[in-house]
Design a protein around this motif. Structure first.
Motif, short mmCIF file in Angstrom:
data_model
loop_
_atom_site.label_atom_id
_atom_site.label_comp_id
_atom_site.label_asym_id
_atom_site.label_seq_id
_atom_site.Cartn_x
_atom_site.Cartn_y
_atom_site.Cartn_z
N PRO A 130 1.79 -53.94 -111.15
CA PRO A 130 2.03 -55.13 -110.28
C PRO A 130 1.69 -56.34 -110.55
CG PRO A 130 0.25 -53.82 -108.90
CD PRO A 130 0.35 -53.22 -110.37
N VAL A 131 2.68 -57.55 -110.58
CA VAL A 131 1.66 -58.51 -111.33
C VAL A 131 1.90 -59.75 -110.52
CG1 VAL A 131 2.96 -57.97 -114.05
CG2 VAL A 131 4.40 -58.20 -112.24
N ALA A 132 2.76 -60.16 -109.68
CA ALA A 132 2.76 -60.86 -108.82
C ALA A 132 1.54 -61.15 -108.16
CB ALA A 132 4.04 -61.22 -107.95
N ILE A 133 0.94 -62.26 -108.51
CA ILE A 133 -0.50 -62.84 -107.50
C ILE A 133 -0.66 -62.43 -106.15
CG2 ILE A 133 -2.62 -63.71 -107.51
CD1 ILE A 133 -2.04 -63.66 -110.02
#
Lengths: 429, 429
Positions: free
Chosen positions: B122-125
């Protein structure tokens, strides 16, 4: 705003709603107050966004076009299946909403649409019963449907007789062409079917319909010939039916028009000449509302070359899907959080338009990069090895074929020109 | 049944729900009492149906397979995104549900899934924050995620520190291969990343992950070599991480396994040998649940040739989409009420299996006919000119690639073997 639309605005969005990283339920109509901006990187990506100003522009442009063409607009609702967008189209003067199926028609009716054109021959008995029940129960509701066969006609007539014998269902005979989709294949058979409709106890012959929008191939000359040929036949059929006195209502409907050739359609419909009663020319474009960055963008460009300056600032793409870079596992490859579940892939893959690093001033154009493949939840972006794109950056993409992107988003965000989230629309597929 | 699932069962289905020709709202859990049968022609078509006995068979078959393989199953939930099917898989002993995105993970959690494997970094903050908040708020909830870069790792560690500092997020290092999707491209870099995870303040190294299911090309020998190569590398990486004492938990996870090669995966995982703590072998097939009549049917057939009689009655197709003949405008052409909005079209178009005239005893096989094109709402069925198929007849089709059919149906009907409707499941896309 009617009750059903108000209920939508007040509904709770649950954690798990695509595009929003909700931690608790959120009332939909408070979304615009959160100060969200797509470019801040604080949403869940991918997120599908509609630019409000471009929607407004396209709606106004098409309203002006149909006015100049002395036509009416029944925009195809299957494109978006969005009650809020239906309402915006009706508020801008759309005469009706077109739908493809009875379940779609039921969705439109549930959200207050009172005049619909079903651009198909409904055949399932339960579907026809559902339509007939609506006509019986809601005196304000008007629906027109197509027929292209005696068998279809008989099913309609039978059910109307059973369920709504007090109303006649207005029917348009669908004219087709060899190699096309549905529709009667020749003028004489279509005329014969029109006679059958006219003679049916619970149907009335309301007009003539065709669909020219399918002919988009590599051979554009052949496409245009087929389009013109169908339109010519439609005009001829309208005249012949009128000459025989087959039309039953106070007016005659003639309808065609996807989003590729509605200019030709309007011209052809203005060549029908005198009719025994007023002729209503109904265009049905659905994709005009958002246009796109692919197929319809190209078709719009072609259309502009056929016209004067009034087309110069024509339909513009209003829909983008923003994804995040999840991985850059090889120098020339980035994986985006954007899959077959998120964007159209039936005509072209999404096209990267711009990229953005949250915190930096503005998105930059994305050149020399293209999406070469999509899996269910990923896109493969090939890009120059020296491109600075990194994990956590955003990529804005344009799509090709709005219909197959809308159906992937139960909720789409509305933004202003700086990508600030101002609200949302819902879809029902 | 938990509260959220009970709420689903009690929800009202509105007119406009695809597949059902509802005239008024219907409580979902009364659907099975209406005596509906797909073959009666009294639904709205298309309708997507799941055969309950085949679902049960596939669930039991896979349970037996993983048991024999000394593995655990974390079926990929992105295939169906159906809470009721997740529950059926967990009831049959699935160890966890795999998901692709945080919104999907949130849906699973909302419907009571307490153990999830996120088969992505997962990358989106905001997504990571959403996950961390769940971990903070729900002590019973367990999640494992992937990393394939330092940048990804740092984002995870940072957010965990901010939001859920009392828990360490267990992480699997994703190993990839050149030309593949995400995942670290070589063993040394993966080992280096594993060291970084182990050293991170708020993460723990839980295991090693890879995804071999993508390699399905025309060159099957090359595909199998790439699959075996990735698995071999995964085994080697697991051993090296263990030898360095990098794994943090009470056990070591090793996970791979789409629906094409889970037999190879299981074999490879059994070759890891002794480890410092128990090794959990996690398979993640999603498409096993329904299989299909296209891609996965072929892959299953291949898998059977690699095994003994225990594979003979392997996974069977459980999902069909039934459409109605809307038009037969040319002798060799029928138009079906079945479009890109209704069935997968990303790998193969739907395959006609049988046809049926409501009122007649039983469906008949459909030979010498094929779907050659689909529009948004229509399929073009080419068939012999002498075929008796007519307007109002039903055509049952099999699909290729379950994931891209499930996402087109918010509601799918469950049937018994005679196509009587016994209930329904929901999907959340």
């Amino acid at each position: 705003m009617n009750d059903a639309l108000r209920e939508l605005a007040h509904q709770w969005l649950h954690p798990g709603t695509k595009g929003l990283a909700l931690r608790q339920p959120l009332r939909q109509d408070t979304l615009g107050e959160l100060g969200l901006n797509v470019l801040d990187g604080l949403l869940s990506y991918p997120v599908a966004v509609l630019r409000q100003s471009t929607l407004d522009h396209n709606i106004a442009w098409m309203r002006d076009f149909v006015e100049r063409a002395d036509a009416l607009l029944a925009p195809h609702g299957k494109t978006t299946m969005s009650p809020q967008l239906f309402q915006a189209q009706l508020d801008a003067g759309a005469w009706a909403i077109t739908l493809a199926t009875i379940p779609q028609l039921r969705v439109a009716h549930r959200f207050g649409v009172k005049r619909v054109l079903l651009a198909n021959q409904p055949v399932a008995i339960a579907d026809i019963e559902s339509l007939a029940a609506l006509l019986r129960e809601d005196a304000d509701f008007q629906a027109w449907v197509l027929v292209d066969s005696s068998a279809g006609l008989q099913r309609l007539n039978h059910v109307m007789q059973q369920i709504a014998p007090q109303r006649r269902l207005p029917v348009l005979v669908e004219l087709g062409a060899d190699g096309g989709r549905s529709g009667v294949r020749d003028l004489d058979s279509a005329l014969q079917l029109a006679r059958e409709v006219h003679a049916a106890s619970h149907l009335s012959l309301a007009g003539i319909e065709g669909y020219e929008g399918l002919w988009v191939s590599a051979d554009r000359d052949a496409d245009l010939q087929r389009v013109q040929s169908l339109l010519t036949q439609m005009v001829a059929l309208t005249r012949r039916c009128d000459a025989e006195g087959l039309f039953d209502g106070d007016e005659i409907l003639i309808s065609a028009g996807g989003s590729a050739y509605f200019d030709f359609v309007a011209d052809a419909f203005n060549s029908v000449g005198d009719t025994s009663r007023p002729l209503r020319r109904i265009l049905r474009s659905g994709c005009y509302l958002t246009s796109d960055h692919g197929l319809y963008h190209g078709l719009q460009r072609e259309m502009r070359t056929r016209h004067d300056a009034s087309f110069r600032h024509g339909l513009q793409p209003a829909l983008e899907v923003w994804a995040m870079v999840q991985s850059r596992p090889e120098p020339g490859l980035a994986l985006l959080t954007l899959g077959k579940r998120d964007a159209s892939h039936d005509i072209d893959l999404p096209r990267p338009l711009s990229w953005h690093r949250p915190g930096q001033p503005a998105p930059r154009p994305m050149r020399d990069a293209r999406i070469v493949k999509m899996n269910d939840q990923h896109a493969y972006l090939e890009l120059p090895v020296e491109h600075p794109l990194q994990v956590g950056d955003l990529v804005g993409t344009g799509i090709s074929h709005p219909c197959t992107t809308f159906d992937k988003w139960p909720l789409m965000l509305l933004t202003d020109d700086s990508y600030r989230v101002t609200g949302a629309i819902n879809t029902f597929f």
